[in-house]
Design a protein around this motif. Structure first.
Motif, mmCIF file in Angstrom:
data_model
loop_
_atom_site.group_PDB
_atom_site.id
_atom_site.type_symbol
_atom_site.label_atom_id
_atom_site.label_comp_id
_atom_site.label_asym_id
_atom_site.label_seq_id
_atom_site.Cartn_x
_atom_site.Cartn_y
_atom_site.Cartn_z
ATOM 1 N N SER A 19 99.292 99.475 114.853
ATOM 2 C CA SER A 19 100.668 99.472 114.363
ATOM 3 C C SER A 19 101.620 99.470 115.554
ATOM 4 O O SER A 19 101.236 99.807 116.678
ATOM 5 N N VAL A 31 105.617 97.901 112.052
ATOM 6 C CA VAL A 31 104.875 96.709 111.672
ATOM 7 C C VAL A 31 103.394 97.082 111.592
ATOM 8 O O VAL A 31 102.844 97.656 112.538
ATOM 9 N N HIS A 35 101.729 92.200 107.815
ATOM 10 C CA HIS A 35 103.172 92.331 107.574
ATOM 11 C C HIS A 35 103.757 90.959 107.235
ATOM 12 O O HIS A 35 103.293 89.936 107.728
ATOM 13 N N ASN A 74 99.939 88.047 111.669
ATOM 14 C CA ASN A 74 99.312 89.153 112.399
ATOM 15 C C ASN A 74 99.444 89.026 113.914
ATOM 16 O O ASN A 74 98.609 89.529 114.668
#
Length: 85
Positions: A19, A31, A35, A74
């Protein structure tokens, strides 16, 4: 997910993360994996990164002086004005 932090002078960080939390212009935001696509300005403040290292969660901090973050498929790309000491 993959994170890259770049300034005009250097590539500051590159690698897999669990994260990332950023100081957005209107408040901080996090994030996580998968996401939604995002482009946002980043204010001055602390970037907090969580990553796995030797099967333990490691927390890394950078002081950022503003910039832009893009999240897509990603991959997080941060174009920072500068990284403070």
């Amino acid at each position: 997910m993959y994170l890259e932090i770049i300034t005009p002078d250097e590539n500051v960080f590159e690698g897999e993360v669990e994260s990332a939390m950023f100081p957005g212009s209107d408040g901080s935001f996090q994030v996580l994996n998968d996401h939604a696509p995002l482009v946002s300005s980043v204010g001055k403040g602390d970037v907090k990164i969580m990553r796995l290292h030797d099967k333990k969660t490691e927390e890394i901090h950078f002081s950022i002086d503003g910039g832009v973050v893009e999240v897509l498929n990603n991959k997080i790309l941060v174009l920072a004005e500068s990284i403070g000491e």
